[in-house]
Design an enzyme around this catalytic site. Structure first.
Site, short mmCIF file in Angstrom:
data_model
loop_
_atom_site.label_atom_id
_atom_site.label_comp_id
_atom_site.label_asym_id
_atom_site.label_seq_id
_atom_site.Cartn_x
_atom_site.Cartn_y
_atom_site.Cartn_z
CG HIS A 1 54.96 32.01 48.29
ND1 HIS A 1 55.97 32.41 49.13
CD2 HIS A 1 54.72 30.71 48.61
CE1 HIS A 1 56.32 31.40 49.92
NE2 HIS A 1 55.58 30.36 49.62
CE LYS B 1 42.79 29.27 38.99
NZ LYS B 1 42.18 29.05 37.69
C1 BG6 Z 1 55.38 26.92 50.59
C2 BG6 Z 1 54.04 26.44 51.03
O1 BG6 Z 1 55.68 28.16 51.18
O2 BG6 Z 1 55.39 27.08 49.19
C3 BG6 Z 1 53.69 25.14 50.34
O3 BG6 Z 1 54.03 26.26 52.43
C4 BG6 Z 1 53.79 25.30 48.85
O4 BG6 Z 1 52.39 24.71 50.69
C5 BG6 Z 1 55.15 25.88 48.48
O5 BG6 Z 1 53.63 24.03 48.25
C6 BG6 Z 1 55.24 26.21 47.01
O6 BG6 Z 1 56.58 26.50 46.72
P1 BG6 Z 1 57.19 26.04 45.32
O7 BG6 Z 1 58.55 26.65 45.31
O8 BG6 Z 1 57.21 24.54 45.34
O9 BG6 Z 1 56.28 26.56 44.30
#
Ligand code: BG6
Length: 528
Positions: free
Chosen positions: A280, A371
């Protein structure tokens, strides 16, 4: 007579060619219109489409895949006759499956029953080609297709990654993929390091082409992330200052105020770097830092991301901080090490901060501070671009400009800048230019990231999906430190749940020129 026949044949051939040409034109037009309702395969033909959700009885399918499909169907963004086949090992009949999907919210929603009428359920093993053929049988019955008729398939693998290869191989071997097009949507984790990711990719690419694979990174479907490319390349003000001459550092943060939420068993094998940082945060990073793509086509945009990622050397251990949450100030929160599914002596980080460097003329010398963490003081994802000091002899205590993108929970962009306090005094104050989505666009019904991504897979649009080389370039940046942490059993710093994480993370950022201004508070902060 034979001359006439030949002439007629030629006319027929010409007419056929003309029909083909017209069909191509129609398809191109349809592909250009955004809300088109029919599905197309790689060659662009319209025909019946079946979405097959593997792992349909599982949590991901219920929480994300089916609600997204329902919303797309209700908004008429996908063809109303789509067939959604749920497939899982759990034995259920269609009624039981419908009852399982009808949760409190969805059952009251408009068009949900109509959507459910387009769903069916098949149970069976994932790795047995003959059992998977049940899917084909069900599709042909429901869509009233002749045995030889073609239809398009979109496989959505809401399954643990270890299942990807067995199920995709069994589907491939069953012969079900032969008629019509096949698309495959898969979710991360795509391997746990460079080597395992390459292995997974090459196994998949032996059976399916790159153009058939849709690797989800749901951050790419978020509204503000989609806006990055527009902000950067549809405005003239940013490009001249988007470089190491004006920018001091960039900070990309993903904070969560909750723990592993019952997923500790999965999380403990991966840790925060693999869970959110390598994917991400790197997607956000790439959109912020890449050069202008040749066009907005999926390949051109992804080419630029790959070029950028290849300019980044692996992260150094000196530039990495890892942490693990303990209990909170009251002692009531279960510390990570005591969660079910976590090894007693686990060294899995729930927090990480790192410095990414880019060796190219635009960014050389500008640290990108990434971070992320669970069990922190708030839930927020943001990017902060901190500009260099103005270097003016005229004013004292001038804070650097900072351009902030809040990706979630509520989208906003603001530019922190120095301004005169209104009135007689000649004082300066840190103020802002502000674009808060709520205020500017209202609380409109924004599509969920999964909706956008699934819709794009229906449209065979790859822009928001991760390409093989992109994935591998990103793993190259992280694999050496991940291996080092593991081989040396590096213990993460324990931090108190509900705080900003280990102090070392701030020290790391300060070391790279980041400035934190305690005095300033963005006025909308409380409403975020
Ligand atoms: C997921 C992770 O890909 O993304 C999770 O496996 C995380 O651990 C999540 O909480 C965060 O996604 P968002 O859209 O809730 O910020």
């Amino acid at each position: 007579m034979s001359e006439n026949l030949n002439e007629l044949r030629q006319q027929l051939d010409a007419a056929k060619r003309r029909i083909d040409e017209l069909e191509v034109l129609v398809r191109q037009k349809q592909a250009m219109s955004s809300g088109h309702e029919e599905s197309r395969d790689e060659k662009g033909s319209d025909r019946n489409v079946a979405m097959v959700v593997f792992g349909a009885s599982g949590d991901l399918a219920k929480r994300k895949t089916y609600p997204a499909l329902y919303h797309l169907h209700a908004k008429k963004l996908i063809c109303k006759d789509v067939l959604v086949v749920g497939y899982a090992r759990t034995k259920m009949n269609a009624d039981e499956f419908g009852a399982y999907m009808r949760d409190d919210v969805l059952k009251k929603s408009d068009g949900f029953e109509e959507f459910l009428s387009r769903c069916c359920y098949v149970s069976g093993n994932y790795d047995k080609p003959d059992e998977l053929l049940q899917i084909d049988k069900e599709v042909r019955t429901r869509l009233q297709l002749e045995p030889e008729a073609a239809y398009d398939r979109i496989y959505y693998l809401a399954l643990p990654p270890v299942m990807y290869e067995p199920v995709l191989k069994a589907l491939h071997d069953s012969g079900i993929n032969k008629k019509g097009s096949t698309r495959v949507i898969i979710e991360k984790p795509f391997g746990h390091d460079l080597e395992s990711s390459c292995r997974m990719n090459s196994n998949l690419l032996r059976m399916y082409q790159e153009s058939q694979l849709y690797r989800i990174d749901h951050y790419l479907g978020k509204e503000m992330v989609l806006n990055m490319i527009v902000l950067r390349f549809a405005n003239s003000v940013f490009e001249p200052i988007w470089n190491n001459r004006y920018i001091s550092n960039v900070k990309i943060t993903l904070k969560e105020d909750f723990g592993t939420q019952g997923r500790a068993g999965y999380f403990d094998k991966y840790g925060i770097i693999r869970d959110v940082m390598q994917n991400h945060l790197m997607q956000i990073f790439a959109l912020i830092a890449m050069e202008s793509p040749v066009s907005l086509s999926a390949e051109d945009v992804r080419d630029e991301k790959v070029k950028l990622l290849r300019c980044c050397p692996p992260i150094s251990m000196d530039d990495l901080v890892v942490g693990q949450y303990g209990t909170d100030a009251t002692g009531k929160v279960v510390p990570y090490l005591k969660e079910e599914g976590v090894a007693q002596d686990s060294i899995t980080p729930t927090f990480a901060a790192a410095i990414i460097r880019i060796n190219n003329p635009r960014w050389s010398g500008v640290p990108f501070i990434v971070k992320c963490g669970k069990g922190l003081n708030e839930r927020k994802t943001e990017v902060r671009i901190q500009f260099k000091q103005v270097g003016s002899h005229l004013f004292k205590d001038v804070a650097p400009n900072e351009l902030v993108f809040i990706i979630q929970p509520k989208e906003a962009i603001y530019l922190k800048m120095m301004s005169k306090v209104p009135g007689f005094k000649n004082e300066l104050v840190q103020s802002e230019l502000n674009l808060s989505y709520d205020q500017r666009y209202g609380n409109g019904d924004q599509p969920d990231a999964y909706e956008r991504l699934i819709l794009d897979a229906f449209k065979t649009e790859h822009n928001l999906f991760v390409r093989t080389d992109e994935l591998e370039a990103s793993w190259s940046i992280y694999t050496p430190v991940l291996h080092y942490l593991q081989a040396n059993r590096v213990k993460p710093t324990i931090y108190e749940f509900g705080t900003r994480g280990p102090k070392e993370s701030d020290y790391l950022a300060y070391r790279y020129g980041w400035e934190r201004h305690e005095g300033y508070c963005w006025p909308q902060y409380k409403s975020v």
